[in-house]
Design a protein around this motif. Structure first.
Motif, mmCIF file in Angstrom:
data_model
loop_
_atom_site.group_PDB
_atom_site.id
_atom_site.type_symbol
_atom_site.label_atom_id
_atom_site.label_comp_id
_atom_site.label_asym_id
_atom_site.label_seq_id
_atom_site.Cartn_x
_atom_site.Cartn_y
_atom_site.Cartn_z
ATOM 1 N N TYR A 156 2.349 -49.542 -6.340
ATOM 2 C CA TYR A 156 3.038 -48.275 -6.088
ATOM 3 C C TYR A 156 2.084 -47.090 -6.198
ATOM 4 O O TYR A 156 2.231 -46.100 -5.482
ATOM 5 C CB TYR A 156 4.212 -48.115 -7.048
ATOM 6 C CG TYR A 156 5.287 -49.160 -6.856
ATOM 7 C CD1 TYR A 156 5.806 -49.418 -5.593
ATOM 8 C CD2 TYR A 156 5.778 -49.903 -7.930
ATOM 9 C CE1 TYR A 156 6.781 -50.391 -5.403
ATOM 10 C CE2 TYR A 156 6.752 -50.872 -7.752
ATOM 11 C CZ TYR A 156 7.251 -51.116 -6.481
ATOM 12 O OH TYR A 156 8.217 -52.081 -6.294
ATOM 13 N N LEU A 216 8.819 -48.138 1.559
ATOM 14 C CA LEU A 216 9.080 -46.997 0.679
ATOM 15 C C LEU A 216 8.683 -45.687 1.346
ATOM 16 O O LEU A 216 7.531 -45.512 1.752
ATOM 17 C CB LEU A 216 8.288 -47.148 -0.629
ATOM 18 C CG LEU A 216 8.532 -48.433 -1.433
ATOM 19 C CD1 LEU A 216 7.437 -48.623 -2.461
ATOM 20 C CD2 LEU A 216 9.890 -48.388 -2.104
ATOM 21 N N GLU A 266 11.538 -42.498 -2.136
ATOM 22 C CA GLU A 266 11.639 -43.762 -2.872
ATOM 23 C C GLU A 266 10.449 -43.950 -3.810
ATOM 24 O O GLU A 266 10.596 -44.483 -4.914
ATOM 25 C CB GLU A 266 11.724 -44.942 -1.901
ATOM 26 C CG GLU A 266 13.031 -45.059 -1.138
ATOM 27 C CD GLU A 266 13.090 -44.164 0.084
ATOM 28 O OE1 GLU A 266 14.134 -44.128 0.747
ATOM 29 O OE2 GLU A 266 12.076 -43.493 0.371
ATOM 30 N N LYS A 280 10.211 -44.071 -8.260
ATOM 31 C CA LYS A 280 9.610 -45.136 -9.070
ATOM 32 C C LYS A 280 9.081 -44.615 -10.403
ATOM 33 O O LYS A 280 8.762 -45.401 -11.299
ATOM 34 C CB LYS A 280 8.467 -45.804 -8.295
ATOM 35 C CG LYS A 280 8.914 -46.586 -7.067
ATOM 36 C CD LYS A 280 9.709 -47.816 -7.447
ATOM 37 C CE LYS A 280 10.130 -48.606 -6.223
ATOM 38 N NZ LYS A 280 10.934 -49.810 -6.582
ATOM 39 N N GLU A 310 5.468 -45.676 -12.450
ATOM 40 C CA GLU A 310 4.792 -46.737 -11.697
ATOM 41 C C GLU A 310 4.001 -46.189 -10.513
ATOM 42 O O GLU A 310 3.046 -46.826 -10.065
ATOM 43 C CB GLU A 310 5.820 -47.752 -11.187
ATOM 44 C CG GLU A 310 6.475 -48.596 -12.251
ATOM 45 C CD GLU A 310 7.433 -49.598 -11.639
ATOM 46 O OE1 GLU A 310 7.054 -50.783 -11.525
ATOM 47 O OE2 GLU A 310 8.549 -49.192 -11.267
#
Length: 640
Positions: free
Chosen positions: A378, A443, A447, A451, A454
């Motif tokens: 990520y 993503l 989005e 997270k 992360e």
């Protein structure tokens, strides 16, 4: 038979793969309503991909993990079953080293005959799941993205540069506001209007932008929409080009130096800008200033001012070949390579600065894929988003636009996947691979932000001290953008006239704009430059006494022509005297190469009866020909 390449093409066998669409649409069929011909074509089309790709796949350079002393994952650690997408850890882990030529074309794009040309998985094609068979090592995944409408955005930005505003022209506005999901982007709207698929519309639109003509559009329409007749396809293509590209205006001395330009179309600004780049003496990309190959420079094409054939088509214009469409194609695609280079350099900095365990795995033109550790996937995705913002900001700034809309700043989606494929939700089911592959993760920026920790690029987290980049070591010198260097300085009135002319409704309105601009100029002639960022023109002042002097020169030329003087008699051009006004009678055709060869052999006839010996006193210094101040030249060559 409706040949895919148009009515003039030879049909040969109707069992060829290109006729499959006509069988599917019912235009062609088997006698008695049988489906044998269609089934035979489907079998042929289904096997054709594997037939062509089989040898290339078997010739890949493969390195076994055991050969490099690796065990388990790429970092020596094993991964859980969930981390590898539900697959058991393979004992025969191996790596493929793609045999890529980094800059294999004149546009500096990479060349490779398997992975860079691999098609997406199709349910009726054997072996088309090829890319999805590439799996990330245990504990790792692929993180990457496709640049959204990269070439279309670059082309629209050229038009927007005229107004120094994102969405300033029609193409730029649609690129900015339209979305693929809502069906409002250019390709979706074109597909709906023409009754073809979106993928076919992409081929159609890029063909137009790269300078393809009406015949090309007509052929594509017939190929993509088999229900259209030749007359209908021709009518649609002509009307579409008139509404989008506009009409060509030539010979208006007050605009663009008398060179032709497009006006009245929704995309006229874009085409004028791209032709402006292509017609520069030394074309360079607008962002990084990369130059074109010398083989496509005007000096080696004899000027090449016309709309030559694309894709290597050869067209004579004024005795010189013109590859204008090839140069327009270069301006966009080479800028796309600039985009990719900026992305890679930005990612190199971010991954080292924030200690992200990722490395570049593969780029396919406008796609980029990184191999990242599961724990950093990520953060790697967020780094890609940041790199994209930097890249788009630099493109906008170099085009003269000092802001960046949020709508185009970020990737619409960053893919996190354990296999290579175009979309994370493609099942990749084919005749040779009946099992569906589990979907990956896609993503957007929102989005990613959701997270939390992360995906955060924490300034407090740094890579190894020996690996952290230190850009402050390098000095920065601001350079003049390529866009500002096109054509020279321009006045406010000439700039306004040039913009008005491009959006004018026709020739009559253009003539009126030229007259108004001439009246306001009061003794000067406004000449628009070839650049796309508005009217980068020059003010050419009429020197006092220049008109009588020109009359004297013309009269002198008439006297020479009427005196019966032998055409081989030596004459001297006055400094700055235009040859076109000398009034010489055109001589018989001569061997130009013989003329060049004779320059170093003034006393020897080296070209036969058509080669004229000339003592020009030229000296080759390895950097071109050095010309003396005054040169004796045959009067008969004056016009050449």
């Amino acid at each position: 038979l409706p040949h895919p390449d148009g009515p003039a093409a030879r049909c040969a066998s109707p069992m060829a793969k290109g006729y499959l669409t006509y069988f599917e649409s019912g235009v062609l069929g088997s006698e008695g309503g049988e489906v044998y011909a269609r089934e035979a074509l489907e079998i042929n089309a289904g096997c054709s991909y594997w037939i062509s790709a089989r040898d290339r796949i078997s010739c890949q350079m493969v390195v076994q993990a055991a050969e490099v002393g690796a065990a388990g994952g790429a970092d020596g650690t094993a991964a859980s079953k969930g981390e590898t997408g539900g697959k058991e850890e393979d004992s025969d882990l191996a790596f493929i080293l793609p045999q890529i030529i980094p800059m294999g074309t004149i546009t500096r794009r990479a060349v490779e005959n398997t992975w860079l040309t691999a098609a997406n998985a199709k349910s009726n094609r054997v072996g088309s799941e090829l890319k999805s068979m590439i799996t990330a090592p245990p504990g790792y995944c692929f993180v990457g993205a496709d640049v959204d409408s990269q070439e279309l955005w670059i082309a629209s930005l050229v038009g927007d540069a005229s107004f120094k505003l994102h969405g300033g022209n029609a193409l730029g506005f649609m690129t900015l506001e339209g979305t693929k999901a809502a069906g409002t982007d250019l390709h979706s709207r074109t597909a709906a209007i023409l009754g073809i698929s979106r993928n076919d519309a992409k081929v159609f639109n890029y063909g137009r932008i790269y300078g393809a003509g009406v015949k090309f559009a007509q052929t594509l329409l017939r190929r993509f929409n088999t229900s259209l007749s030749e007359a209908e396809a021709e009518g649609i293509a002509k009307e579409l080009y008139k509404q989008t590209k506009g009409v060509k205006i030539r010979g208006r001395k007050g605009l663009r130096g008398g060179a032709g330009f497009w006006c009245g179309g929704t995309e006229s600004l874009v085409f004028n800008g791209l032709e402006g780049f292509a017609q520069e003496e030394r074309p360079r990309t607008p962002v990084l200033g990369a130059g074109i190959t010398e083989a496509l420079r005007k000096r080696y094409l004899g000027g090449g001012g016309g709309s030559g054939g694309g894709g290597g088509a050869y067209k004579k214009e004024g005795g010189a070949s013109s590859y204008l469409t090839s140069r327009i194609n270069w301006a966009i695609q080479s800028s796309g390579v600039d985009y990719l280079h900026l992305l890679i350099v930005s990612m190199e900095y971010l991954t080292r600065r924030y200690g992200i365990h990722a490395r570049l795995a593969l780029t396919v033109h406008d796609e980029i894929r990184y191999l990242a550790r599961e724990g950093d996937k990520y953060r790697c995705a967020m780094a890609l988003q940041v790199a994209n913002v930097w890249t788009r900001a630099l493109f906008s700034q170099q085009m003269g636009i000092q802001d960046l809309p949020q709508a185009c700043a970020y990737f619409s989606a960053v893919d996190v996947d354990f296999v290579l494929r175009k979309e994370v939700d493609m099942s990749c089911v084919t005749p040779s691979h009946p099992e569906a592959i589990a979907p990956g993760e896609s993503l957007g920026i929102w989005e990613l932000l959701a997270k939390g920790r992360e995906a955060v690029l924490d300034p407090g987290v740094r890579g190894a001290d020996v690996d952290v980049p230190r850009p402050e070591r390098f000095g920065f010198e601001e350079r003049v953008p390529v866009m500002e260097g096109l054509g020279g300085a321009d006045g406010e009135e000439s700039g306004r006239a040039w913009l008005r002319a491009q959006i004018a409704g026709g020739r009559g309105e253009v003539d009126r704009i030229v007259r108004e601009a001439g009246a306001k100029g009061a003794g000067s002639v406004s000449v628009s430059g070839s650049g796309s960022g508005g009217a980068r023109g020059k003010q050419v002042e009429k020197k006092e006494g220049s008109e009588p002097q020109a009359k004297i020169r013309r009269q002198r030329g008439k006297e020479v022509a009427s005196s019966g003087r032998d055409s081989s008699e030596k004459m001297r051009f006055l400094p700055g005297e235009p040859r076109s006004r000398m009034g010489f009678v055109d001589p018989a055709p001569f061997d130009e190469w013989g003329l060049v060869r004779s320059m170093n052999h003034p006393q020897r006839d080296v070209g036969g009866p058509k080669a004229w010996t000339m003592g020009l006193g030229l000296v080759d210094h390895g950097k071109g020909w050095a010309m003396p101040g005054k040169v004796g030249m045959s009067a008969g060559v004056g016009r050449h």
